[in-house]
Design a protein around this motif. Structure first.
Motif, PDB file in Angstrom:
ATOM      1  N   LEU A 180      -8.018  -6.397  -4.340  1.00 46.90           N
ATOM      2  CA  LEU A 180      -7.582  -5.387  -5.302  1.00 46.90           C
ATOM      3  C   LEU A 180      -6.101  -5.056  -5.119  1.00 46.90           C
ATOM      4  CD1 LEU A 180      -8.167  -3.237  -7.489  1.00 46.90           C
ATOM      5  CD2 LEU A 180      -8.881  -1.702  -5.646  1.00 46.90           C
ATOM      6  N   ALA A 181      -5.681  -4.854  -3.885  1.00 46.99           N
ATOM      7  CA  ALA A 181      -4.290  -4.489  -3.613  1.00 46.99           C
ATOM      8  C   ALA A 181      -3.334  -5.628  -3.923  1.00 46.99           C
ATOM      9  CB  ALA A 181      -4.142  -4.068  -2.151  1.00 46.99           C
ATOM     10  N   ALA A 182      -3.842  -6.868  -3.944  1.00 40.11           N
ATOM     11  CA  ALA A 182      -2.993  -8.033  -4.227  1.00 40.11           C
ATOM     12  C   ALA A 182      -2.413  -7.994  -5.631  1.00 40.11           C
ATOM     13  CB  ALA A 182      -3.784  -9.319  -4.030  1.00 40.11           C
ATOM     14  N   GLN A 183      -2.974  -7.159  -6.508  1.00 37.56           N
ATOM     15  CA  GLN A 183      -2.410  -7.011  -7.845  1.00 37.56           C
ATOM     16  C   GLN A 183      -0.996  -6.432  -7.801  1.00 37.56           C
ATOM     17  OE1 GLN A 183      -4.866  -4.769 -10.550  1.00 37.56           O
ATOM     18  NE2 GLN A 183      -6.760  -5.579  -9.690  1.00 37.56           N
ATOM     19  N   SER A 184      -0.713  -5.604  -6.806  1.00 37.71           N
ATOM     20  CA  SER A 184       0.516  -4.813  -6.824  1.00 37.71           C
ATOM     21  C   SER A 184       1.463  -5.067  -5.662  1.00 37.71           C
ATOM     22  CB  SER A 184       0.158  -3.322  -6.846  1.00 37.71           C
ATOM     23  OG  SER A 184      -0.689  -3.026  -7.923  1.00 37.71           O
ATOM     24  N   LEU A 185       0.979  -5.628  -4.567  1.00 36.51           N
ATOM     25  CA  LEU A 185       1.822  -5.849  -3.398  1.00 36.51           C
ATOM     26  C   LEU A 185       2.126  -7.324  -3.235  1.00 36.51           C
ATOM     27  CD1 LEU A 185       0.072  -3.504  -0.800  1.00 36.51           C
ATOM     28  CD2 LEU A 185       2.017  -2.980  -2.281  1.00 36.51           C
ATOM     29  N   VAL A 186       3.342  -7.633  -2.804  1.00 36.66           N
ATOM     30  CA  VAL A 186       3.671  -9.029  -2.527  1.00 36.66           C
ATOM     31  C   VAL A 186       2.882  -9.477  -1.301  1.00 36.66           C
ATOM     32  CG1 VAL A 186       5.948  -8.827  -3.577  1.00 36.66           C
ATOM     33  CG2 VAL A 186       5.690  -8.442  -1.113  1.00 36.66           C
ATOM     34  N   ALA A 187       2.776 -10.789  -1.129  1.00 34.51           N
ATOM     35  CA  ALA A 187       1.872 -11.341  -0.117  1.00 34.51           C
ATOM     36  C   ALA A 187       2.186 -10.849   1.294  1.00 34.51           C
ATOM     37  CB  ALA A 187       1.923 -12.872  -0.172  1.00 34.51           C
ATOM     38  N   ALA A 188       3.466 -10.796   1.652  1.00 37.64           N
ATOM     39  CA  ALA A 188       3.837 -10.364   3.004  1.00 37.64           C
ATOM     40  C   ALA A 188       3.479  -8.909   3.248  1.00 37.64           C
ATOM     41  CB  ALA A 188       5.331 -10.585   3.235  1.00 37.64           C
ATOM     42  N   GLU A 189       3.591  -8.074   2.211  1.00 35.82           N
ATOM     43  CA  GLU A 189       3.206  -6.678   2.356  1.00 35.82           C
ATOM     44  C   GLU A 189       1.711  -6.541   2.595  1.00 35.82           C
ATOM     45  OE1 GLU A 189       6.573  -4.433  -0.394  1.00 35.82           O
ATOM     46  OE2 GLU A 189       4.799  -5.271  -1.351  1.00 35.82           O
ATOM     47  N   LEU A 190       0.930  -7.372   1.938  1.00 35.28           N
ATOM     48  CA  LEU A 190      -0.521  -7.339   2.138  1.00 35.28           C
ATOM     49  C   LEU A 190      -0.867  -7.594   3.599  1.00 35.28           C
ATOM     50  CD1 LEU A 190      -1.711  -9.366  -0.988  1.00 35.28           C
ATOM     51  CD2 LEU A 190      -2.253  -6.973  -0.534  1.00 35.28           C
ATOM     52  N   THR A 191      -0.260  -8.634   4.172  1.00 31.64           N
ATOM     53  CA  THR A 191      -0.606  -9.014   5.547  1.00 31.64           C
ATOM     54  C   THR A 191       0.054  -8.112   6.582  1.00 31.64           C
ATOM     55  OG1 THR A 191       1.164 -10.670   5.449  1.00 31.64           O
ATOM     56  CG2 THR A 191      -1.068 -11.414   4.965  1.00 31.64           C
ATOM     57  N   LEU A 192       1.076  -7.367   6.184  1.00 27.33           N
ATOM     58  CA  LEU A 192       1.693  -6.418   7.105  1.00 27.33           C
ATOM     59  C   LEU A 192       0.657  -5.469   7.691  1.00 27.33           C
ATOM     60  CD1 LEU A 192       4.045  -4.748   8.364  1.00 27.33           C
ATOM     61  CD2 LEU A 192       4.313  -3.655   6.127  1.00 27.33           C
ATOM     62  N   PHE A 193      -0.328  -5.086   6.901  1.00 28.21           N
ATOM     63  CA  PHE A 193      -1.306  -4.099   7.335  1.00 28.21           C
ATOM     64  C   PHE A 193      -2.291  -4.662   8.364  1.00 28.21           C
ATOM     65  CE2 PHE A 193       0.474  -2.469   3.482  1.00 28.21           C
ATOM     66  CZ  PHE A 193       0.577  -1.109   3.715  1.00 28.21           C
ATOM     67  N   MET A 194      -2.282  -5.995   8.558  1.00 31.02           N
ATOM     68  CA  MET A 194      -3.092  -6.563   9.635  1.00 31.02           C
ATOM     69  C   MET A 194      -2.617  -6.055  10.993  1.00 31.02           C
ATOM     70  SD  MET A 194      -4.050 -10.479   8.683  1.00 31.02           S
ATOM     71  CE  MET A 194      -5.176 -10.514  10.079  1.00 31.02           C
ATOM     72  N   LEU A 195      -1.310  -5.768  11.111  1.00 30.07           N
ATOM     73  CA  LEU A 195      -0.788  -5.245  12.371  1.00 30.07           C
ATOM     74  C   LEU A 195      -1.375  -3.872  12.660  1.00 30.07           C
ATOM     75  CD1 LEU A 195       2.968  -6.324  12.125  1.00 30.07           C
ATOM     76  CD2 LEU A 195       0.972  -7.616  12.919  1.00 30.07           C
ATOM     77  N   LEU A 196      -1.674  -3.122  11.615  1.00 33.11           N
ATOM     78  CA  LEU A 196      -2.336  -1.828  11.787  1.00 33.11           C
ATOM     79  C   LEU A 196      -3.758  -2.021  12.307  1.00 33.11           C
ATOM     80  CD1 LEU A 196      -2.116   1.216  11.427  1.00 33.11           C
ATOM     81  CD2 LEU A 196      -2.820   0.938   9.043  1.00 33.11           C
ATOM     82  N   GLU A 197      -4.435  -3.069  11.854  1.00 34.05           N
ATOM     83  CA  GLU A 197      -5.773  -3.381  12.354  1.00 34.05           C
ATOM     84  C   GLU A 197      -5.723  -3.642  13.854  1.00 34.05           C
ATOM     85  OE1 GLU A 197      -7.368  -6.681  10.245  1.00 34.05           O
ATOM     86  OE2 GLU A 197      -6.743  -5.933   8.285  1.00 34.05           O
ATOM     87  N   PHE A 198      -4.751  -4.450  14.287  1.00 40.16           N
ATOM     88  CA  PHE A 198      -4.632  -4.794  15.701  1.00 40.16           C
ATOM     89  C   PHE A 198      -4.369  -3.566  16.561  1.00 40.16           C
ATOM     90  CE2 PHE A 198      -2.857  -9.094  14.145  1.00 40.16           C
ATOM     91  CZ  PHE A 198      -4.138  -9.599  14.003  1.00 40.16           C
ATOM     92  N   SER A 199      -3.607  -2.601  16.030  1.00 43.09           N
ATOM     93  CA  SER A 199      -3.261  -1.422  16.826  1.00 43.09           C
ATOM     94  C   SER A 199      -4.388  -0.403  16.882  1.00 43.09           C
ATOM     95  CB  SER A 199      -1.994  -0.765  16.259  1.00 43.09           C
ATOM     96  OG  SER A 199      -2.215  -0.267  14.954  1.00 43.09           O
ATOM     97  N   LEU A 200      -5.205  -0.330  15.837  1.00 42.58           N
ATOM     98  CA  LEU A 200      -6.306   0.641  15.814  1.00 42.58           C
ATOM     99  C   LEU A 200      -7.546   0.139  16.552  1.00 42.58           C
ATOM    100  CD1 LEU A 200      -6.135   1.958  12.130  1.00 42.58           C
ATOM    101  CD2 LEU A 200      -5.523   3.200  14.209  1.00 42.58           C
ATOM    102  N   GLY A 201      -7.734  -1.172  16.598  1.00 39.07           N
ATOM    103  CA  GLY A 201      -8.930  -1.732  17.229  1.00 39.07           C
ATOM    104  C   GLY A 201      -9.198  -1.212  18.631  1.00 39.07           C
TER     105      GLY A 201
END
Length: 305
Positions: free
Chosen positions: A235-256
């Protein structure tokens, strides 16, 4: 049958980033689920999680398209197959990496995903990043390094290569989904689930027996975390460029590590907390600034069902 064209309101960038924060928080619980599994091996997890993912996404598509479901699945075409294959490849390589090298080495390599994605998106999609996004990526990557620097080792070459393969595969998935954002790419998750289930089936050696606890956790992982999490990603891929989408994976790594600490008592190091806080702060500042700025009114995008 004649193709239908549906006009959907494109999300504002700030809203899309908020959705990705929610996605990152949700997917970050995967580590806690993995730590809570009692006896199931990685291939049993892959098999049952894949089956549940197929069932959940299949049910959603059935409710959405009813008797026309198969025609809409077929419409994703070759890009959908490639997207599903790269997603499944990323998950399988990630498992292999964690099995053959340290978690720190795996996370360190996977933290390159936003940068790999940015390069691929620049080559294939001609997407450019805003300075604020580039700055956020650098700060977030520094936070990840602070988190895991103590645990970095030379490790297994095979394990490190598998982490790199996982990073490249997920970057390819993000670029594919972003490039074909005009069509419903949800069936991609069916293909991903099928490949994961088949891979688990091949290596299970007819050992399907797992505890009720492990089965329920696999159901939770596949039905909620993967199904909902990657649906939000699409859903978010409609509005964010590809690198911005994957940027949030770093948030996953920090919250885990935080959820593992609260759930099973694995106390994170001081550097894990500092680095994770840096990631969360940088991503939050970027999102809040986009929410304040807005996009000058919602745009329209065509979704070909």
């Amino acid at each position: 049958t004649r193709n239908t064209v549906v006009l959907l309101t494109k999300l504002q960038r700030g809203t899309a980033m908020s959705i990705m924060i929610g996605e990152a928080v949700l997917v970050s619980f995967a580590g806690l689920i993995f730590r809570s599994i009692e006896n199931a091996n990685i291939w049993q997890i892959s098999f049952y999680r894949g089956i549940v993912l197929i069932g959940t996404i299949g049910l959603i598509l059935c409710l959405q398209y009813r008797r026309k479901i198969f025609s809409y699945i077929i419409k994703v075409g070759i890009p959908g197959v490639l997207g599903g294959a790269t997603m499944a490849g990323a998950q399988l390589c990630y498992i292999e990496s964690m099995t053959h090298t340290t978690i720190a080495n795996t996370v360190f390599t996977m933290s390159a995903i936003p940068f790999i994605t940015a390069i691929l998106a620049r080559i294939f999609l001609k997407e450019r990043l805003r300075r604020a996004t580039v700055f956020t990526m650098i700060i977030a990557a520094l936070g990840i390094y602070i988190m895991i620097a103590e645990g970095l080792e030379i490790g297994s070459l095979y394990g490190n290569l598998m982490a790199l393969a996982a990073a490249i595969s997920f970057s390819c998935f993000a670029v594919i989904v972003r490039h074909h954002r005009g069509i419903n790419m949800l069936p991609v998750l069916l293909i991903s689930g099928l490949i994961n289930a088949l891979a688990g089936l091949i290596f299970l050696d007819n050992d399907y027996t797992i505890s009720l606890n492990d089965l329920l956790l696999c159901v939770l992982w596949g039905a909620v975390i993967q199904s909902l999490g990657f649906s939000l990603f699409i859903l978010a891929a409609q509005s964010l460029v590809a690198a911005e989408l994957t940027l949030f994976m770093l948030l996953e790594f920090s919250l885990g590590p935080i959820w593992v600490w609260l759930g099973v008592g694995e106390i994170p190091t001081f550097y894990t907390l500092v680095g994770g806080s840096l990631v969360f702060f940088s991503v939050s500042v970027l999102t809040i600034s986009e929410l304040k700025r807005g996009s000058g009114g919602p745009e329209k995008t065509r979704l070909r069902d």
